[in-house]
Design a protein around this motif. Structure first.
Motif, short mmCIF file in Angstrom:
data_model
loop_
_atom_site.label_atom_id
_atom_site.label_comp_id
_atom_site.label_asym_id
_atom_site.label_seq_id
_atom_site.Cartn_x
_atom_site.Cartn_y
_atom_site.Cartn_z
N MET A 2 0.84 -1.17 0.00
CA MET A 2 0.00 0.00 0.00
C MET A 2 0.89 1.24 0.00
N LYS A 3 0.59 2.18 -0.88
CA LYS A 3 1.36 3.42 -0.98
C LYS A 3 0.97 4.38 0.13
N ALA A 4 1.97 4.98 0.73
CA ALA A 4 1.73 5.93 1.84
C ALA A 4 1.00 7.16 1.32
N LYS A 5 0.13 7.70 2.15
CA LYS A 5 -0.60 8.91 1.79
C LYS A 5 -0.04 10.13 2.50
N HIS A 6 1.10 9.96 3.15
CA HIS A 6 1.75 11.09 3.82
C HIS A 6 2.92 11.58 2.97
N THR A 7 3.44 12.73 3.33
CA THR A 7 4.62 13.26 2.64
C THR A 7 5.78 12.28 2.86
N PRO A 8 6.43 11.86 1.79
CA PRO A 8 7.51 10.89 1.94
C PRO A 8 8.66 11.44 2.77
N VAL A 15 12.67 16.33 3.29
CA VAL A 15 13.88 16.55 2.50
C VAL A 15 13.48 16.75 1.04
N GLY A 16 12.43 16.07 0.61
CA GLY A 16 11.97 16.15 -0.77
C GLY A 16 12.44 14.97 -1.59
N THR A 17 11.72 14.73 -2.66
CA THR A 17 12.03 13.64 -3.58
C THR A 17 11.95 14.20 -5.00
N PRO A 18 12.35 13.43 -6.00
CA PRO A 18 12.20 13.91 -7.37
C PRO A 18 10.74 14.25 -7.72
N ASP A 19 9.81 13.54 -7.11
CA ASP A 19 8.39 13.77 -7.40
C ASP A 19 7.78 14.88 -6.56
N ALA A 20 8.35 15.16 -5.41
CA ALA A 20 7.81 16.18 -4.51
C ALA A 20 8.96 16.91 -3.85
N GLY A 21 8.99 18.21 -4.00
CA GLY A 21 10.06 18.99 -3.41
C GLY A 21 9.92 19.05 -1.90
N PRO A 22 10.89 19.68 -1.24
CA PRO A 22 10.81 19.81 0.21
C PRO A 22 9.60 20.65 0.62
N ARG A 23 9.05 20.34 1.78
CA ARG A 23 7.91 21.11 2.28
C ARG A 23 7.89 21.07 3.79
N ARG A 24 7.25 22.07 4.38
CA ARG A 24 7.10 22.10 5.83
C ARG A 24 6.04 21.08 6.22
N ILE A 25 6.38 20.26 7.20
CA ILE A 25 5.43 19.29 7.74
C ILE A 25 4.64 19.95 8.86
N CYS A 26 5.36 20.59 9.78
CA CYS A 26 4.69 21.27 10.90
C CYS A 26 5.66 22.18 11.63
N THR A 27 5.08 23.08 12.40
CA THR A 27 5.82 23.88 13.36
C THR A 27 5.35 23.42 14.72
N VAL A 28 6.27 23.20 15.63
CA VAL A 28 5.93 22.60 16.91
C VAL A 28 5.99 23.62 18.03
N GLY A 29 4.95 23.63 18.86
CA GLY A 29 4.97 24.43 20.07
C GLY A 29 4.49 25.86 19.89
N THR A 30 4.70 26.59 20.93
CA THR A 30 4.32 27.99 20.95
C THR A 30 5.57 28.84 20.83
N MET A 31 5.44 30.10 20.90
CA MET A 31 6.58 31.00 20.69
C MET A 31 7.38 31.24 21.97
N ASN A 32 7.37 30.30 22.92
CA ASN A 32 8.07 30.55 24.18
C ASN A 32 9.40 29.81 24.31
N GLY A 33 9.82 29.08 23.29
CA GLY A 33 11.12 28.39 23.34
C GLY A 33 11.18 27.23 24.32
N ASN A 34 10.07 26.61 24.63
CA ASN A 34 10.02 25.48 25.55
C ASN A 34 10.89 24.34 25.02
N PRO A 35 11.84 23.81 25.83
CA PRO A 35 12.72 22.74 25.35
C PRO A 35 11.97 21.45 25.00
N VAL A 36 10.78 21.27 25.54
CA VAL A 36 10.00 20.08 25.20
C VAL A 36 9.59 20.12 23.73
#
Length: 98
Positions: free
Chosen positions: A1-7, A24-45
């Motif tokens: 089964m082919k994955a439906k997520h960004t490779p 990182v991107g592939t020949p079929d799909a260039g690099p893209r942002r997956i997500c930004t994590v957290g809030t703007m407080n610099g929490n090490p978690v």
């Protein structure tokens, strides 16, 4: 089964306040942002959470390899060692170990 997520692979891109996860991107799909994590407080978690998210493609592949071993689909020594190495590499990426 082919994955439906960004490779994968996905990488962690730390910033001063919140880390981002990008493909990182592939020949079929260039690099893209997956997500930004957290809030703007610099929490090490947030960085630890981003590492875990960035390792998701490798974790998925390692789990598939381990499931094949457990199901008896992979019985040769090379297949067993490969599954173990993939699992260890994925775990190291999650934990930030190089």
């Amino acid at each position: 089964m082919k994955a439906k997520h960004t490779p994968g692979p996905w990488t962690l891109h730390p910033t001063a306040l919140h880390p981002a996860v990008r493909s990182v991107g592939t020949p079929d799909a260039g690099p893209r942002r997956i997500c930004t994590v957290g809030t703007m407080n610099g929490n090490p978690v947030d960085k630890a959470n981003a590492r875990l998210i960035a390792a998701a493609p490798e974790l998925l592949e390692a789990l598939k390899a381990c499931a094949a071993v457990c199901a008896g689909e992979t019985t040769n020594k090379r297949g067993l060692i490969s599954a173990l190495e993939r699992a260890r590499a994925a775990l190291a990426k999650c934990e930030g170990v190089k």
